[in-house]
Scaffold this active site. Structure first.
Site, mmCIF file in Angstrom:
data_model
loop_
_atom_site.group_PDB
_atom_site.id
_atom_site.type_symbol
_atom_site.label_atom_id
_atom_site.label_comp_id
_atom_site.label_asym_id
_atom_site.label_seq_id
_atom_site.Cartn_x
_atom_site.Cartn_y
_atom_site.Cartn_z
ATOM 1 N N HIS A 161 -2.517 9.041 -13.847
ATOM 2 C CA HIS A 161 -3.858 8.719 -13.478
ATOM 3 C C HIS A 161 -3.960 7.156 -13.387
ATOM 4 O O HIS A 161 -5.184 6.797 -13.842
ATOM 5 C CB HIS A 161 -4.849 9.216 -14.775
ATOM 6 C CG HIS A 161 -4.599 10.655 -14.733
ATOM 7 N ND1 HIS A 161 -5.294 11.731 -13.996
ATOM 8 C CD2 HIS A 161 -3.856 11.385 -15.831
ATOM 9 C CE1 HIS A 161 -4.841 12.610 -14.715
ATOM 10 N NE2 HIS A 161 -4.224 12.702 -15.631
ATOM 11 N N SER A 282 -2.802 -16.105 3.219
ATOM 12 C CA SER A 282 -4.253 -16.024 3.774
ATOM 13 C C SER A 282 -4.548 -16.982 4.630
ATOM 14 O O SER A 282 -4.216 -18.237 4.523
ATOM 15 C CB SER A 282 -5.278 -16.006 2.505
ATOM 16 O OG SER A 282 -6.536 -16.149 2.887
ATOM 17 N N LYS A 288 -2.623 -17.306 -1.851
ATOM 18 C CA LYS A 288 -2.307 -15.822 -1.573
ATOM 19 C C LYS A 288 -1.104 -15.366 -1.204
ATOM 20 O O LYS A 288 -0.396 -16.157 -0.335
ATOM 21 C CB LYS A 288 -3.433 -15.349 -0.535
ATOM 22 C CG LYS A 288 -4.843 -15.184 -1.196
ATOM 23 C CD LYS A 288 -5.038 -14.353 -2.226
ATOM 24 C CE LYS A 288 -4.928 -12.750 -1.964
ATOM 25 N NZ LYS A 288 -5.800 -12.249 -0.819
ATOM 26 N N GLU A 295 1.321 -2.506 2.829
ATOM 27 C CA GLU A 295 -0.044 -2.127 3.315
ATOM 28 C C GLU A 295 -0.038 -1.427 4.690
ATOM 29 O O GLU A 295 -0.585 -0.516 4.946
ATOM 30 C CB GLU A 295 -1.134 -3.413 3.270
ATOM 31 C CG GLU A 295 -1.310 -3.655 1.903
ATOM 32 C CD GLU A 295 -2.326 -5.047 1.797
ATOM 33 O OE1 GLU A 295 -2.626 -5.352 2.918
ATOM 34 O OE2 GLU A 295 -2.507 -5.716 0.725
#
Length: 469
Positions: A161, A282, A288, A295
């Site tokens: 979970h 970024s 970043k 992704e």
């Protein structure tokens, strides 16, 4: 030299431009040029052996097809596409062959339909493509096993979970995906066997009107068997549906791996750091480091699922046998194949180059994750598990009330809750990450020997599989 349109004998007008745009498939199926030429060479040879094509004509066709293959290969290498006016690769090959072999080329299509020709081309392409993508899955498994072997001493939190669960060896986590992907390899192997059924010689729908030996033809092309029914042969796209579903499932597995590695690479977890090769930055925030490769893998799973579903929708409700709707099969097949291949390569590269911070992995552990160990400790002292579970829950509640963790909870508090907790020394001995993971020594557990056994099994399977391939 006479030129004959593939199907235009009884038509007075050319198809409209908009129909041509919708109908023409050369931009997609030019990818099958090698398979179409292999198909055509085998078909001409079978016509010759069966007495339907002279030795001279067969020789002209065979030599001409070799030249056509060289010409197309060079053009695709230079231009990445063919500029021929024909609607599909079958027509391109036939027209170019006629330019080289003359009237002998007009005999090549004897008793053959584009229906069985196209179905055979696609199966020939898939026979090779499935082996290639299977090798990509195997590469990823090898990387996971290699890292599991190398990082067996790293202990990290596991999650259910997405909440902290129990300490495990990092290797155990990596191997969970190796086993998952192994199942994908085995499923694909079963699929490759079913794929090896040759539709050539089935004609448009009723079979071949000339006496040929389909079994001999199938053997020439490398198939294990022939399709038993001509209507089934030209209409079935089950092998494509099966691959798309397989690609969807494999994509889901990659997506789950990607999600885990994305989460573990966040600054909140910081267990993993991805290499520059598989990260981006970024446009606004200089600090970043984004796991864009993972992704994209995660996002691709949805696209693969969509392709599988969309082709099922194309097939649903089609009348027998061949219908033009089926022309979309190759576009979806190639797209899913290319996408999944790239995802596998990105996943393999990411896993092989990522850095794992073993110190940070330990820092992510907390004594509350040993609550199950406390329950097992009480069970070993004779307490029923349900009662032990309740007692440890009470200890957790008391620790929370006092603002401490389980390890810091005073011994007297434990004894007040339940005398069976025993001595302070026995309790403190439980708070060891190494001792915790070593409890799980049965097959499939996270103890060192159990993990070693998994690694050994997978290495042996990979070796046997490599030898078999």
């Amino acid at each position: 030299m006479d030129r004959y349109q593939l199907w235009g004998g009884c038509f007075d007008e050319e198809p409209s431009g908009v129909l041509r745009r919708l109908n023409d498939s050369l931009a997609v199926d030019s990818r099958l040029y090698k398979e179409d030429i292999i198909n055509s060479k085998a078909w001409a040879n079978e016509l010759h052996i069966s007495g339907h094509l002279s030795n001279e004509d067969n020789h002209c066709i065979q030599k001409g097809l070799e030249q056509v293959e060289k010409d197309i290969e060079e053009e695709l290498l230079q231009n990445q596409r063919l500029k021929d006016p024909e609607e599909d690769i079958h027509s391109v090959v036939e027209r170019r062959l006629q330019q080289i072999a003359g009237d002998a080329a007009l005999r090549l299509h004897t008793a053959r339909s584009r229906n069985d020709q196209s179905a055979t081309d696609t199966k020939l392409w898939m026979t090779t493509a499935l082996q290639r993508i299977q090798l990509e899955v195997l590469k990823l498994i090898k990387v996971l096993v290699h890292r599991a072997d190398r990082e067996i001493d790293v202990i990290a939190p596991s999650y259910t979970h997405l909440q902290r669960a129990q300490p495990v060896r990092w290797s155990h986590f990596l191997l969970s995906y190796a086993w998952m992907l192994r199942e994908d390899v085995l499923r694909l192997e079963e699929q490759r066997d079913r794929l090896s059924t040759c539709p050539l010689g089935s004609g448009a729908v009723a079979g071949c009107a000339l006496q040929i030996n389909r079994e001999r033809l199938a053997e020439q092309l490398g198939f294990k068997r022939v399709t038993p029914n001509s209507m089934f042969a030209v209409s079935s796209r089950d092998h494509i549906v099966e691959f798309l579903n397989w690609a969807s499932l494999c994509g889901i597995h990659l997506s789950r791996l990607a999600e885990d590695l994305i989460v573990y690479s966040t600054q909140e977890f910081a267990i993993v750091r991805h290499s520059d090769q598989f990260s981006t930055g970024s446009s606004l925030m200089p600090q970043k480091r984004n796991p864009d490769g993972l992704e994209l893998v995660r996002g691709a799973a949805g696209l693969l699922m969509g392709d599988a579903f969309s082709f099922g929708c194309v097939l649903k409700g089609l009348p027998s046998t061949y219908n033009k709707d089926l022309q979309s099969d190759k576009e979806i097949l190639f797209r899913s194949y290319d996408r999944l291949t790239d995802c596998l390569k990105v996943a393999t590269g990411t896993v092989s180059t990522m850095q794992v911070d073993s110190k940070r992995a330990l820092e992510c552990l907390d004594p509350g994750m040993l609550a199950t160990d406390l329950a097992h400790y009480l069970v070993r002292r004779g307490m029923p598990f349900r009662r032990a579970h309740h007692v440890v829950g009470a200890a957790l509640r008391r620790a929370s009330a006092l603002g401490v963790d389980l390890q810091s909870l005073p011994h007297q508090e434990y004894v007040k809750i339940c005398p069976e907790f025993g001595s302070a020394e026995d309790l403190q001995a439980l708070f060891s990450w190494e001792a915790s993971v070593e409890q799980y020594s049965s097959t499939g557990g996270t103890a060192r020997l159990a993990v070693r056994d998994q690694i050994l099994q997978l290495k042996q399977w990979l070796q046997q599989y490599s030898n078999a391939c």
